[in-house]
Design a protein around this motif. Structure first.
Motif, PDB file in Angstrom:
ATOM      1  N   VAL A   1      61.139  38.249  17.143  1.00 53.04           N
ATOM      2  CA  VAL A   1      61.405  39.669  17.015  1.00 53.04           C
ATOM      3  C   VAL A   1      60.059  40.475  17.099  1.00 53.04           C
ATOM      4  N   SER A   2      59.965  41.721  17.642  1.00 52.88           N
ATOM      5  CA  SER A   2      58.867  42.502  17.631  1.00 52.88           C
ATOM      6  C   SER A   2      58.730  43.040  16.455  1.00 52.88           C
ATOM      7  N   ALA A   3      57.706  42.458  15.771  1.00 54.52           N
ATOM      8  CA  ALA A   3      57.568  42.969  14.474  1.00 54.52           C
ATOM      9  C   ALA A   3      56.452  43.984  13.979  1.00 54.52           C
ATOM     10  N   PRO A   4      56.977  45.102  13.406  1.00 59.81           N
ATOM     11  CA  PRO A   4      55.826  46.260  12.964  1.00 59.81           C
ATOM     12  C   PRO A   4      54.917  45.228  11.761  1.00 59.81           C
ATOM     13  N   LEU A   5      53.626  45.700  12.064  1.00 61.16           N
ATOM     14  CA  LEU A   5      52.736  45.134  10.931  1.00 61.16           C
ATOM     15  C   LEU A   5      51.780  46.261  10.387  1.00 61.16           C
ATOM     16  N   HIS A   6      51.403  46.017   9.122  1.00 56.51           N
ATOM     17  CA  HIS A   6      50.148  46.773   8.622  1.00 56.51           C
ATOM     18  C   HIS A   6      49.050  46.299   9.335  1.00 56.51           C
ATOM     19  N   TRP A   7      48.234  46.974   9.673  1.00 53.28           N
ATOM     20  CA  TRP A   7      46.610  46.445  10.144  1.00 53.28           C
ATOM     21  C   TRP A   7      45.997  45.480   9.510  1.00 53.28           C
ATOM     22  N   HIS A   8      46.325  45.502   7.933  1.00 57.63           N
ATOM     23  CA  HIS A   8      45.595  44.489   7.213  1.00 57.63           C
ATOM     24  C   HIS A   8      46.381  42.968   7.459  1.00 57.63           C
ATOM     25  N   GLU A   9      47.456  43.118   8.105  1.00 54.26           N
ATOM     26  CA  GLU A   9      48.115  41.876   8.461  1.00 54.26           C
ATOM     27  C   GLU A   9      47.712  41.468   9.889  1.00 54.26           C
ATOM     28  N   VAL A  10      47.217  42.073  10.595  1.00 51.80           N
ATOM     29  CA  VAL A  10      46.824  41.704  11.873  1.00 51.80           C
ATOM     30  C   VAL A  10      45.872  40.399  12.052  1.00 51.80           C
ATOM     31  N   PRO A  11      44.786  40.436  11.534  1.00 46.35           N
ATOM     32  CA  PRO A  11      43.777  39.411  11.651  1.00 46.35           C
ATOM     33  C   PRO A  11      44.442  38.085  11.272  1.00 46.35           C
ATOM     34  N   ASP A  12      45.528  37.714  10.610  1.00 45.42           N
ATOM     35  CA  ASP A  12      46.068  36.560  10.169  1.00 45.42           C
ATOM     36  C   ASP A  12      47.698  36.247  10.654  1.00 45.42           C
ATOM     37  N   CYS A  13      48.187  37.260  11.052  1.00 42.03           N
ATOM     38  CA  CYS A  13      49.764  37.144  11.541  1.00 42.03           C
ATOM     39  C   CYS A  13      49.789  36.105  12.744  1.00 42.03           C
ATOM     40  N   GLU A  14      51.080  35.660  12.573  1.00 39.62           N
ATOM     41  CA  GLU A  14      51.560  34.788  13.561  1.00 39.62           C
ATOM     42  C   GLU A  14      52.805  35.257  14.126  1.00 39.62           C
ATOM     43  N   PRO A  15      52.874  35.340  15.520  1.00 41.90           N
ATOM     44  CA  PRO A  15      54.401  36.076  16.067  1.00 41.90           C
ATOM     45  C   PRO A  15      55.367  35.055  15.727  1.00 41.90           C
ATOM     46  N   SER A  16      55.221  33.610  15.757  1.00 44.59           N
ATOM     47  CA  SER A  16      56.451  33.043  15.251  1.00 44.59           C
ATOM     48  C   SER A  16      57.201  33.164  14.131  1.00 44.59           C
ATOM     49  N   ASP A  17      56.308  33.711  13.032  1.00 46.12           N
ATOM     50  CA  ASP A  17      56.748  33.984  11.627  1.00 46.12           C
ATOM     51  C   ASP A  17      57.970  35.097  11.711  1.00 46.12           C
ATOM     52  N   PHE A  18      58.160  35.777  12.719  1.00 42.33           N
ATOM     53  CA  PHE A  18      59.001  36.945  12.795  1.00 42.33           C
ATOM     54  C   PHE A  18      60.375  36.743  13.777  1.00 42.33           C
TER      55      PHE A  18
END
Length: 435
Positions: A252-269
């Protein structure tokens, strides 16, 4: 009657939506999801999904044979549609017009998903003003071999620049390998002006991170993460927040908070995880409609670029050429001029197919046939282009032989496969011009 042939009648906020073939599998490999599962997914995140599509004309990208099948684009609204579903007429750069669907509520969302619209593709305008976008879209598109870490780093550079320009960016994963940053703006500027601002932003980020980011339009000149400024040209759309992408894990194309960006992984959504996240975390887009800003500082930056000699950059091929735009031809195909000599890239086409899988198989056959040459290629030398025609897409794969000694370079041969779906209508167009 088979289960997938049945009809499911849903009542959504007082409106009836008929889901045909509800049991039909739309994802059948890694994740098993039916059409009805997708309708229920979108219903569960409707308040968030509607933030990106409400009151906007929508291009219908239809996967009638499921996520593993080839999609087609449908701009014109189907003649058979509910009386409560709005439409609006858009004019395109080609001079043609189309009456497009406008989604206003969860029922409308479910109705277009029933048509096979796995992804949502809204225009960046509201129905009340089709000439002035209310959103600038930053599309971060990583090149071959470029990792997710680089994408996140460039996204943070975008945020830093937007902060300086007095604008607020709202990040989301693209649902594939990239990331989007949407910027709500006052609807005061034309499409051309918004694109001009996006080009200035792309060039500024490239200057800040020259080894990671690029604003170069031609793939053979790119490196790292491409900031696709042309996504802001009129008639271009990108998938909106909470869109499901046609990948095996139903990402899914998942909205994020900016503080999530450094550690997010696209496969989690994915379709399986986002509804729970939506309930627990809420919608990271909350407040976006009240955060419109001005393009004045970005346009001042564009003016400074132009004063320094940076003119327009290439537009998509179906747009009319602008006065300050450079020659609209890839450097590898450009004829050398006495005053402005250029080095032509040695490119060959190895595959054309409506099926990306078939095109990639053709690439592997080429690599086996030319095994010694293939060892000399870098990740950036393999150009996988997603081509878009009037209503269809296909994959073109090219090889840049710049790292291969001239005496070892294979000649251009007939691509394998060689199925360009636009070839026939281009021949027809050429014959009409010559008549």
């Amino acid at each position: 009657m088979r289960k997938e042939d049945a009809t499911e009648l849903l009542s959504i906020n007082g409106r009836e939506v008929r889901v045909t073939n509800p049991g039909k599998l739309y994802f059948s490999k890694q994740t098993k999801l039916s059409k009805l599962d997708l309708v229920r997914y979108y219903s569960s995140v409707a308040p968030g999904a509607l933030v990106g599509v409400r009151d906007r004309p929508v291009v219908l990208k239809r996967y009638v044979n499921g996520a593993e099948g080839e999609p087609f684009y449908q701009k014109r609204a189907p003649e058979q549609r509910p009386s409560w579903l709005r439409t609006i007429t858009l004019a395109f750069p080609s001079g043609r017009t189309a009456e497009e669907i406008v989604v206003d509520d969860a029922a409308g969302l479910a109705w277009i998903v029933n048509l096979g619209c796995i992804e949502l593709h809204p225009h960046p305008v509201r129905s009340g003003d089709l000439d002035h976008p209310d959103e600038l879209r930053v599309d971060l598109d990583p090149g071959p071999g470029v990792g997710w870490t680089e994408v996140r780093t460039v996204a943070l550079e975008v945020k830093s620049l937007l902060d300086e320009m007095g604008l607020r960016g709202w990040p989301k994963t693209s649902g594939s390998r990239g990331m989007h940053v949407n910027v709500r703006i006052y609807p005061r500027w034309t499409f051309d002006e918004v694109r001009r601002a996006a080009l200035a932003l792309s060039r500024a980020v490239e200057r800040r991170a020259p080894t990671l980011a690029t604003s170069k339009w031609w793939k053979e000149e790119r490196h790292g993460v491409f900031l696709d400024y042309n996504q802001n040209a009129k008639d271009r759309t990108t998938c909106s927040a909470y869109s499901v992408r046609p990948l095996p894990d139903a990402r899914v194309s998942a909205p994020l908070h900016w503080h999530e960006v450094p550690d997010c992984e696209p496969s989690d959504f994915t379709v399986l995880t986002i509804p729970k996240r939506f309930l627990e975390v809420g919608d990271p887009q909350e407040g976006i409609d009240g955060a419109a800003g001005s393009l004045e500082k970005l346009l001042e930056l564009a003016a400074r670029d132009e004063a320094a000699g940076l003119g327009d950059a290439p537009w998509p091929p179906h747009f009319r050429k602008t006065e300050s735009e450079p020659r609209r031809v890839a450097p590898s195909r450009a004829k050398s001029l006495a005053k402005t000599p250029r080095t032509k890239m040695p490119l060959i086409v190895v595959a054309n197919s409506p099926s990306k899988e078939a095109a990639l198989s053709g690439l592997e056959r080429w690599k086996r046939k030319h095994a010694e040459v293939a060892k000399l290629l870098t990740a950036d030398d393999v150009l996988v282009d997603s081509m878009r025609g009037r209503s269809s897409t296909w994959t073109r794969i090219r090889i840049n032989l710049r790292h291969v000694p001239e005496e070892l370079r294979p000649l251009q041969q007939t691509p394998d496969p060689d199925d360009d779906p636009t070839r026939e209508w281009r021949k027809i167009g050429a014959s009409k011009k010559g008549a």
